[in-house]
Structures are given as structure tokens and as C-alpha cells.
Design a protein around this motif. Structure first.
Motif, mmCIF file in Angstrom:
data_model
loop_
_atom_site.group_PDB
_atom_site.id
_atom_site.type_symbol
_atom_site.label_atom_id
_atom_site.label_comp_id
_atom_site.label_asym_id
_atom_site.label_seq_id
_atom_site.Cartn_x
_atom_site.Cartn_y
_atom_site.Cartn_z
ATOM 1 N N TRP A 1 74.853 48.437 -88.200
ATOM 2 C CA TRP A 1 74.332 49.389 -88.609
ATOM 3 C C TRP A 1 74.637 50.049 -89.641
ATOM 4 C CZ3 TRP A 1 72.279 53.685 -86.230
ATOM 5 C CH2 TRP A 1 72.364 52.770 -84.521
ATOM 6 N N LYS A 2 75.505 49.318 -91.286
ATOM 7 C CA LYS A 2 76.488 49.796 -92.254
ATOM 8 C C LYS A 2 75.109 49.815 -93.301
ATOM 9 C CE LYS A 2 80.328 51.257 -94.773
ATOM 10 N NZ LYS A 2 81.788 51.754 -94.855
ATOM 11 N N LYS A 3 75.041 48.454 -92.669
ATOM 12 C CA LYS A 3 73.787 47.955 -93.360
ATOM 13 C C LYS A 3 72.734 48.990 -93.666
ATOM 14 C CE LYS A 3 76.446 42.995 -93.971
ATOM 15 N NZ LYS A 3 75.895 41.854 -93.925
ATOM 16 N N LEU A 4 72.279 49.031 -92.643
ATOM 17 C CA LEU A 4 71.171 49.459 -91.971
ATOM 18 C C LEU A 4 71.705 50.794 -92.943
ATOM 19 C CD1 LEU A 4 68.354 50.194 -91.143
ATOM 20 C CD2 LEU A 4 69.304 50.779 -88.656
ATOM 21 N N LEU A 5 72.275 52.034 -92.504
ATOM 22 C CA LEU A 5 73.003 53.152 -93.165
ATOM 23 C C LEU A 5 72.599 53.067 -94.288
ATOM 24 C CD1 LEU A 5 75.068 54.413 -90.475
ATOM 25 C CD2 LEU A 5 72.250 54.972 -90.561
ATOM 26 N N GLY A 6 72.845 52.468 -95.141
ATOM 27 C CA GLY A 6 73.509 51.547 -96.655
ATOM 28 C C GLY A 6 72.258 51.821 -97.031
ATOM 29 N N VAL B 1 73.913 63.486 -96.116
ATOM 30 C CA VAL B 1 74.841 63.248 -94.724
ATOM 31 C C VAL B 1 75.079 62.091 -94.548
ATOM 32 C CG1 VAL B 1 75.846 63.853 -93.153
ATOM 33 C CG2 VAL B 1 74.684 65.554 -93.682
ATOM 34 N N LEU B 2 73.937 60.818 -94.232
ATOM 35 C CA LEU B 2 74.795 59.405 -94.202
ATOM 36 C C LEU B 2 75.260 58.584 -95.413
ATOM 37 C CD1 LEU B 2 71.133 57.796 -93.082
ATOM 38 C CD2 LEU B 2 73.143 58.856 -91.302
ATOM 39 N N CYS C 1 75.109 58.409 -105.620
ATOM 40 C CA CYS C 1 73.829 57.993 -105.107
ATOM 41 C C CYS C 1 73.399 59.891 -104.148
ATOM 42 C CB CYS C 1 74.002 57.561 -103.955
ATOM 43 S SG CYS C 1 74.023 55.358 -105.102
ATOM 44 N N CYS C 2 74.624 60.093 -103.904
ATOM 45 C CA CYS C 2 75.635 61.501 -103.463
ATOM 46 C C CYS C 2 74.840 62.830 -104.165
ATOM 47 C CB CYS C 2 76.373 61.602 -102.327
ATOM 48 S SG CYS C 2 77.117 63.289 -101.126
ATOM 49 N N ILE C 3 75.267 63.070 -105.345
ATOM 50 C CA ILE C 3 75.411 63.217 -106.363
ATOM 51 C C ILE C 3 73.637 63.828 -106.897
ATOM 52 C CG2 ILE C 3 75.550 63.950 -108.876
ATOM 53 C CD1 ILE C 3 78.477 63.477 -108.776
ATOM 54 N N VAL C 4 72.694 62.511 -107.269
ATOM 55 C CA VAL C 4 71.443 62.998 -106.866
ATOM 56 C C VAL C 4 70.959 63.217 -106.081
ATOM 57 C CG1 VAL C 4 69.884 60.968 -107.599
ATOM 58 C CG2 VAL C 4 71.653 60.834 -108.888
ATOM 59 N N ALA C 5 71.263 62.764 -104.854
ATOM 60 C CA ALA C 5 70.142 63.070 -103.186
ATOM 61 C C ALA C 5 70.771 64.708 -103.110
ATOM 62 C CB ALA C 5 70.373 62.186 -102.331
ATOM 63 N N ILE C 6 71.811 65.315 -103.878
ATOM 64 C CA ILE C 6 72.185 66.996 -103.732
ATOM 65 C C ILE C 6 71.064 67.707 -104.722
ATOM 66 C CG2 ILE C 6 73.873 68.298 -104.331
ATOM 67 C CD1 ILE C 6 75.909 66.560 -102.623
ATOM 68 N N VAL C 7 71.202 66.614 -106.009
ATOM 69 C CA VAL C 7 70.043 67.932 -106.583
ATOM 70 C C VAL C 7 68.623 67.993 -106.379
ATOM 71 C CG1 VAL C 7 68.982 67.788 -108.831
ATOM 72 C CG2 VAL C 7 71.646 66.791 -108.747
ATOM 73 N N TYR C 8 68.089 66.750 -105.905
ATOM 74 C CA TYR C 8 66.978 66.708 -105.360
ATOM 75 C C TYR C 8 66.211 67.907 -104.082
ATOM 76 C CZ TYR C 8 62.452 64.800 -102.727
ATOM 77 O OH TYR C 8 61.834 64.413 -101.740
ATOM 78 N N ILE D 1 76.283 65.127 -87.846
ATOM 79 C CA ILE D 1 74.300 65.504 -87.751
ATOM 80 C C ILE D 1 74.490 66.744 -86.500
ATOM 81 C CG2 ILE D 1 72.262 64.300 -87.303
ATOM 82 C CD1 ILE D 1 73.560 63.419 -90.117
ATOM 83 N N LEU D 2 74.471 66.391 -85.446
ATOM 84 C CA LEU D 2 74.268 66.861 -84.481
ATOM 85 C C LEU D 2 75.035 68.579 -84.484
ATOM 86 C CD1 LEU D 2 72.729 67.080 -81.658
ATOM 87 C CD2 LEU D 2 74.578 66.243 -80.164
ATOM 88 N N CYS D 3 76.125 68.773 -85.264
ATOM 89 C CA CYS D 3 76.498 69.946 -85.461
ATOM 90 C C CYS D 3 75.606 70.643 -86.277
ATOM 91 C CB CYS D 3 78.362 69.891 -85.603
ATOM 92 S SG CYS D 3 79.134 69.119 -84.814
ATOM 93 N N GLY D 4 74.903 69.635 -87.530
ATOM 94 C CA GLY D 4 74.577 70.578 -88.869
ATOM 95 C C GLY D 4 72.938 70.698 -87.778
ATOM 96 N N ALA D 5 72.717 69.863 -86.555
ATOM 97 C CA ALA D 5 71.565 70.477 -86.238
ATOM 98 C C ALA D 5 70.930 71.547 -85.371
ATOM 99 C CB ALA D 5 71.278 69.153 -85.243
ATOM 100 N N VAL D 6 72.494 71.755 -84.762
ATOM 101 C CA VAL D 6 72.577 73.102 -83.956
ATOM 102 C C VAL D 6 71.830 74.165 -84.241
ATOM 103 C CG1 VAL D 6 74.383 73.900 -82.255
ATOM 104 C CG2 VAL D 6 73.859 72.095 -82.373
#
Length: 418
Positions: free
Chosen positions: A122-127, A185-186, A206-213, A366-371
């Protein structure tokens, strides 16, 4: 955590085949939205084929299905809700939604097969998703900067695609925002679950780049979903040092954003407001008299009933309700809305009780962000794989795959996550 599916006295081959097919479908769902060889139709077709094959093979492993459904009250609640949806499609429509109901059930079964199998996988997939998202974000930002189109202070320059055919090409900036907020979030979760400093530094970059996007999409719903989910993630998973670092970084980021983009942020938050969504909701509610209880049926379309309407001084096609809750009321009535909200509450509760497990913490966030986010955007409640699958049905499916804790262990399960 004990494997739900470990049963040496049952058939092994179908089980491992189901796990393999489930991982293929999940990989395509998560990574394929960023890049996929072929057209979008081949991507969706691959996911559907993998899920239906998994469902068919699971019928050969009846012991697993019995174990999965035994005393699983959340699962049975979802099944009853989907039966109601199928009945709505049959009695009030032309039955088109029946196939989607079956596909969603196949997805829930698939997630149950891989929920507790090889957590490292799972962690490799999410990675892979995190790396793909960061690369797509970096390529997009570079291409826009190189062509002189990168303007983080101008809504007209909102990011919607990478400029590279097939790579992170979204229909509009709203979809780009909702996709990248999920990735943010991932990546935050990957940062929190990584022990080495080098790994943490990599995921932070990686998170900084994604946040700028994400900021450059000007998608306020994506902003809301990401902030809500990350705050929940930090509250559930982070230690004291990480919490201080997060809030310090958040304050610094907000300060810099206010300094450089205060006019744009003020415009997005205070001037644009609901951008006529409240008018669309009133239009939808205007066609509900006589259908409040059961709705117009699973196959009814907002666009078909409302068509072209005057909105903000322009003639506009109202093609969806711009709120998943309103869409559920329109199609399935107040009964459907009550069922959907009950599923959300049950899923949040079960994930919260087992939040000591990293994956439970992720899907809880994720679900709390969706609600709140699905209240002001999203569409296609039951459809082929889409953003609703990522933000709603994936965490709900994972919650359904979790074992029901005995009453005496509920409090212990909650304490374990503290």
C-alpha cells in the motif's frame, strides 16, 4: 493487524488473483488519473474489467465473502443503500444506474481483498502516486513558466493541464484542483509515515511543489478539502514536534501568501462567494415538489430538467447541481440523503476508532476533507471512476473492509490512536 482474508483451508488461487486484480484496478485509479497510455475510455475500461473479474473470482472464494460480511453492519448499510439506488433506477428510470451499482459493489469487494494484505505494498503504491503527482506538478509549473503563462496572481491563468499530451491533462481548473488536493494529502501522509530524514525531506519537497500547483488552480473547493484533510491528518498522526513544525510552516505560508497574493485571496474568499451555486440549488429545489421523499430517480438528469437558465446575467447550461448532497436529494430524495449521510457518519466513526493504523488515519482524513467539500462541488454521485471515487467511495470501501471492533475494545481502539 490480522489479515481478514487469511484462511488456509479455502481456495488460494482465486484469492491471490483477486488481490492482484484489485491492486491493478487501484493502481489505475490512483496513478492513471495523472498519466495513462491510451484514451480516457481505455483507462476507465481497464478499471471496470479488473473490478468485474475480481468480483467474479471472489464468488469462488465464498468463505472469504462470508467472513467479510459477518457482523459488518457498515457494509450491510452500504448494501441496503445501493439496493435502494438500484430500485430507484428500475422503478423511476431506465435501469442505466444498475451497472454502476454493480461496479461500485465490485470496487468495495476489491478493496476488501487488499485492505490488510501487505501494508508495505500500500505504501509503495501511494508512494508512486506521490511521486507521479509531484512530477506532474513540476512539469506543469515549468512548462507554464517557460512559456510565460505562469501567473499565480491571476485567475485567468488558472492551471488545468501540464501542456504535455496525456500528462495530468484535466478538463478544467476545478478538476485539477480536486485531483491535486487529494495528492497533497497523500504526500503529507507519506511524510508523516517516513522515518528517515532524507525521506522526510524528499516528501516535504514534493508536497511544496504540489501545494504551489494546487494554489495555481484557484480551486477553492480543492483548497478546502486539502486543508481540512491535512489538519485532521496532523491531529491524528503527528507527534508534538511535527505539529509545531506544521503549524509554524502553515503560519509562514499564510503570511507569505497574504503578502504577495492578498488581493487575489481576498477576491476568491470574499468577492466570488458561492459563484451562483446558491441560485443553482434554488433551481434544483424548485423542481422537487412532489418528489422530495424519493427524488426524481437514479437516472434523472439536472441538465435535462433545468436546461439553459439565466445565471449571473448569462444564459448557461445547468449540467449538474454543484453539490453532491443536493444531487443526492434530486435523484434519491430525502431518504437517499439520510442513507448517504448515515454511511458517511458510520465510515468516519469506524476509521476514527482504528485511527492508530496509518492507513485508517489517511482515509479518515480524506473522508473528513470530503464531507464539507462535496457540499459545494463534485458531481456524478454514482458513475464510472471519477473524483467521487477518490474522495468518498475509496475511504468508505476501506472502512467497510475493517473488522467491527467488539464493544469492549472500541475505547481501547480510540485510545490507541491518541
Amino acid at each position: 493487524m490480522n489479515h481478514l482474508l487469511a484462511d488456509p483451508h479455502r481456495l488460494i488461487s482465486p484469492r491471490y488473483a483477486c488481490v492482484g486484480l484489485a491492486f491493478c484496478a487501484l493502481f489505475a485509479l490512483l496513478v492513471g488519473r495523472l498519466w495513462w497510455f491510451g484514451e480516457a475510455s481505455t483507462w476507465a475500461g481497464f478499471i471496470r474489467t479488473s473490478l468485474f473479474l475480481c468480483l467474479l473470482l471472489s464468488l469462488l472464494d465464498s468463505g472469504c465473502l462470508r467472513q467479510f460480511s459477518k457482523q459488518n453492519y457498515l457494509l450491510w448499510l452500504v448494501v441496503v443503500f445501493l439496493i435502494y439506488v438500484a430500485s430507484s433506477s428500475t422503478l423511476l428510470g431506465d435501469g442505466k444506474t444498475l451497472r454502476r451499482v454493480l461496479l461500485l459493489m465490485a470496487f468495495i469487494v476489491a478493496i476488501s481483498y487488499i485492505a490488510h494484505q501487505w501494508q508495505y505494498a500500500w505504501k509503495k503504491l501511494l508512494g508512486c502516486v506521490g511521486v507521479a503527482s509531484a512530477l506532474a506538478s513540476a512539469v506543469t509549473l515549468w512548462n507554464l513558466w517557460d512559456s510565460g503563462l505562469l501567473d499565480l496572481g491571476n485567475r485567468a491563468a488558472a492551471i488545468s493541464g501540464s501542456g504535455v499530451a496525456g500528462l495530468a491533462e484535466f478538463e478544467n481548473s476545478v478538476l485539477a484542483s480536486l485531483q491535486m488536493s487529494f495528492s497533497v494529502v497523500l504526500i503529507a501522509w507519506l511524510y508523516l509515515t517516513t522515518k528517515s530524514r532524507v525521506g522526510q525531506g524528499f516528501w516535504l519537497l514534493c508536497c511544496i511543489v504540489a501545494i504551489v500547483y494546487l494554489f495555481g488552480t484557484f480551486g477553492r473547493t480543492g483548497w478546502l478539502a486539502a486543508v481540512t484533510a491535512v489538519v485532521v491528518l496532523i491531529a491524528v498522526m503527528a507527534n508534538k514536534k511535527q505539529r509545531y513544525a506544521f503549524w509554524g510552516g502553515m503560519c509562514l505560508t499564510i503570511a507569505l501568501a497574504i503578502v504577495f497574493f492578498h488581493e487575489r485571496i481576498a477576491y476568491e474568499l470574499f468577492s466570488r462567494q458561492l459563484t451562483h451555486r446558491d441560485e443553482i440549488w434554488r433551481m434544483v429545489f424548485g423542481v422537487m415538489p412532489g418528489n422530495w421523499l424519493f427524488g426524481h430517480g437514479a437516472d434523472a438528469s439536472v441538465e435535462h430538467l433545468l436546461g439553459v437558465q439565466s445565471l449571473g446575467g448569462y444564459e448557461t447550461v445547468i449540467n449538474h447541481a454543484h453539490s453532491l448532497y443536493v444531487e443526492v436529494i434530486f435523484n434519491y430524495g430525502l431518504i437517499g440523503l439520510a442513507g448517504f449521510i448515515t454511511i458517511l457518519i458510520g465510515s468516519v466513526r469506524r476509521l476514527s476508532l482504528q485511527r492508530g493504523e496509518p492507513l485508517c488515519a489517511l482515509w479518515l482524513a480524506i473522508l473528513c476533507g470530503a464531507v464539507p467539500s462535496i457540499g459545494v462541488d463534485f458531481s456524478s454521485f454514482l458513475s464510472t471512476p471519477n473524483l467521487v471515487w477518490l474522495w468518498v467511495w475509496l475511504p468508505v470501501a476501506y472502512a467497510c473492509a475493517l473488522p467491527t471492533l467488539p464493544r469492549g475494545s472500541e475505547l481501547q481502539g480510540a485510545k490507541a490512536g491518541d
